[in-house]
Design a protein around this motif. Structure first.
Motif, short mmCIF file in Angstrom:
data_model
loop_
_atom_site.label_atom_id
_atom_site.label_comp_id
_atom_site.label_asym_id
_atom_site.label_seq_id
_atom_site.Cartn_x
_atom_site.Cartn_y
_atom_site.Cartn_z
N ALA A 133 17.52 5.31 -37.89
CA ALA A 133 16.37 6.05 -37.39
C ALA A 133 15.26 5.18 -37.41
CB ALA A 133 16.18 7.61 -37.89
N ARG A 134 14.27 5.17 -36.10
CA ARG A 134 13.14 4.49 -36.02
C ARG A 134 11.86 5.36 -36.00
NH1 ARG A 134 15.18 1.44 -38.72
NH2 ARG A 134 16.62 -0.38 -38.03
N THR A 135 12.17 6.54 -35.61
CA THR A 135 11.01 7.71 -35.82
C THR A 135 11.28 8.87 -36.29
OG1 THR A 135 12.00 8.66 -33.59
CG2 THR A 135 10.68 6.88 -33.31
N MET A 136 10.55 9.77 -36.69
CA MET A 136 10.47 11.00 -37.46
C MET A 136 11.53 11.76 -36.66
SD MET A 136 7.89 13.58 -38.91
CE MET A 136 7.58 14.73 -37.23
N ALA A 137 11.21 11.87 -35.14
CA ALA A 137 12.23 12.81 -34.37
C ALA A 137 13.65 12.30 -34.47
CB ALA A 137 11.81 12.78 -33.02
N GLU A 138 13.87 11.03 -34.50
CA GLU A 138 15.29 10.49 -34.63
C GLU A 138 16.05 10.86 -35.94
OE1 GLU A 138 15.27 6.17 -34.11
OE2 GLU A 138 14.76 6.50 -31.76
N SER A 139 15.13 10.67 -36.99
CA SER A 139 15.73 10.97 -38.43
C SER A 139 15.94 12.69 -38.43
CB SER A 139 14.59 10.57 -39.46
OG SER A 139 13.37 11.38 -39.28
N THR A 167 27.92 6.90 -49.32
CA THR A 167 28.00 6.30 -50.55
C THR A 167 26.48 6.48 -51.15
OG1 THR A 167 27.16 4.25 -49.86
CG2 THR A 167 29.59 4.53 -50.08
N ALA A 168 26.46 6.48 -52.34
CA ALA A 168 25.08 6.51 -53.17
C ALA A 168 23.98 5.55 -52.64
CB ALA A 168 25.17 6.28 -54.72
N ALA A 169 24.52 4.16 -52.42
CA ALA A 169 23.74 3.40 -51.85
C ALA A 169 23.31 3.48 -50.34
CB ALA A 169 24.33 1.90 -51.64
N ASP A 170 24.09 4.03 -49.60
CA ASP A 170 23.72 4.25 -48.01
C ASP A 170 22.93 5.69 -48.20
OD1 ASP A 170 25.00 2.25 -47.15
OD2 ASP A 170 26.87 3.34 -46.63
N CYS A 171 23.34 6.54 -49.12
CA CYS A 171 22.26 7.91 -49.07
C CYS A 171 21.13 7.42 -49.47
CB CYS A 171 22.99 8.65 -49.84
SG CYS A 171 24.34 9.57 -49.10
N ASP A 172 20.67 6.48 -50.49
CA ASP A 172 19.42 6.13 -50.84
C ASP A 172 18.91 5.21 -49.80
OD1 ASP A 172 17.57 5.35 -53.38
OD2 ASP A 172 18.00 3.63 -52.33
N ARG A 173 19.20 4.48 -48.96
CA ARG A 173 18.80 3.95 -48.00
C ARG A 173 18.24 5.13 -46.63
NH1 ARG A 173 22.65 -0.26 -45.53
NH2 ARG A 173 21.01 -0.55 -44.10
N GLY A 174 19.34 5.70 -46.56
CA GLY A 174 19.05 6.76 -45.49
C GLY A 174 17.93 7.67 -45.97
N CYS A 175 17.95 8.31 -47.27
CA CYS A 175 16.74 9.09 -47.64
C CYS A 175 15.49 8.47 -47.61
CB CYS A 175 17.26 9.63 -48.94
SG CYS A 175 18.26 10.91 -49.15
N ARG A 176 15.49 7.04 -48.16
CA ARG A 176 14.24 6.34 -47.93
C ARG A 176 13.65 6.40 -46.85
NH1 ARG A 176 12.95 3.75 -52.89
NH2 ARG A 176 14.35 3.93 -54.43
N ASN A 177 14.59 5.89 -45.77
CA ASN A 177 13.97 5.81 -44.51
C ASN A 177 13.70 7.13 -43.81
OD1 ASN A 177 13.42 4.13 -42.11
ND2 ASN A 177 15.33 5.21 -41.17
N TYR A 178 14.15 8.51 -44.08
CA TYR A 178 13.73 9.43 -43.66
C TYR A 178 12.60 9.97 -44.25
CZ TYR A 178 14.23 14.62 -42.92
OH TYR A 178 13.98 15.96 -42.43
N TYR A 179 12.28 9.64 -45.64
CA TYR A 179 11.12 10.01 -46.28
C TYR A 179 9.96 9.24 -45.56
CZ TYR A 179 12.85 13.43 -49.62
OH TYR A 179 13.20 14.12 -50.33
N SER A 180 10.11 7.67 -45.55
CA SER A 180 9.03 6.89 -45.06
C SER A 180 8.77 7.24 -43.70
CB SER A 180 9.73 5.43 -45.15
OG SER A 180 9.96 5.21 -46.28
N LEU A 181 9.85 7.34 -42.64
CA LEU A 181 9.31 7.85 -41.44
C LEU A 181 8.34 9.23 -41.35
CD1 LEU A 181 12.63 7.18 -39.67
CD2 LEU A 181 10.44 6.12 -39.27
N HIS A 182 8.68 10.39 -42.19
CA HIS A 182 7.98 11.47 -41.99
C HIS A 182 6.55 10.93 -42.75
CE1 HIS A 182 10.76 14.84 -41.02
NE2 HIS A 182 11.44 13.71 -41.11
N PHE A 183 6.33 10.19 -43.62
CA PHE A 183 5.41 9.84 -44.34
C PHE A 183 4.36 9.21 -43.38
CE2 PHE A 183 2.55 7.19 -46.72
CZ PHE A 183 1.91 8.20 -47.65
#
Length: 110
Positions: A94-100, A20-36
């Motif tokens: 995901a809790r780490t960049m590698a996991e994401s 869903t849009a909401a889940d994709c937003d959460r997933g993308c935010r987490n992905y970007y945050s972990l990489h950042f």
């Protein structure tokens, strides 16, 4: 970069049930945050202790700007088109960049 790699990785997935849009937003935010933070934490570790609080505050502002950018919107859009529910749940959890990166496959690495 992170955004281009993620979009390319997500583009390769077939037509399964979509996030869903909401889940994709959460997933993308987490992905970007972990990489950042993977990169920022290395920079913080190399910074003298007395300067870390100021640098961390600057990094928080920088991350906020990145999360408001068009790259995040592109990630969410691509996620809705291509990512499976399982991939989105993985990105959210995901809790780490590698996991994401493992969530989206080898194309997700930058």
């Amino acid at each position: 970069g992170t955004s281009a790699a993620l979009v390319l990785a997500l583009a390769g997935f077939g037509a399964c049930s979509r996030g869903t849009a909401a889940d994709c937003d959460r997933g993308c935010r987490n992905y970007y945050s972990l990489h950042f933070w993977d990169r920022a934490d290395k920079e913080l570790a190399a910074t003298p202790a007395g300067e870390r609080d100021a640098l961390r505050a600057k990094k928080l502002e920088e991350l906020d700007g990145k999360l408001k950018s068009g790259d995040l919107n592109m990630c969410v859009s691509q996620c809705q088109k291509a990512a499976t529910n399982e991939q989105v749940a993985c990105m959210i959890g995901a809790r780490t960049m590698a996991e994401s990166e493992a969530c989206v496959g080898p194309g997700g690495q930058d």
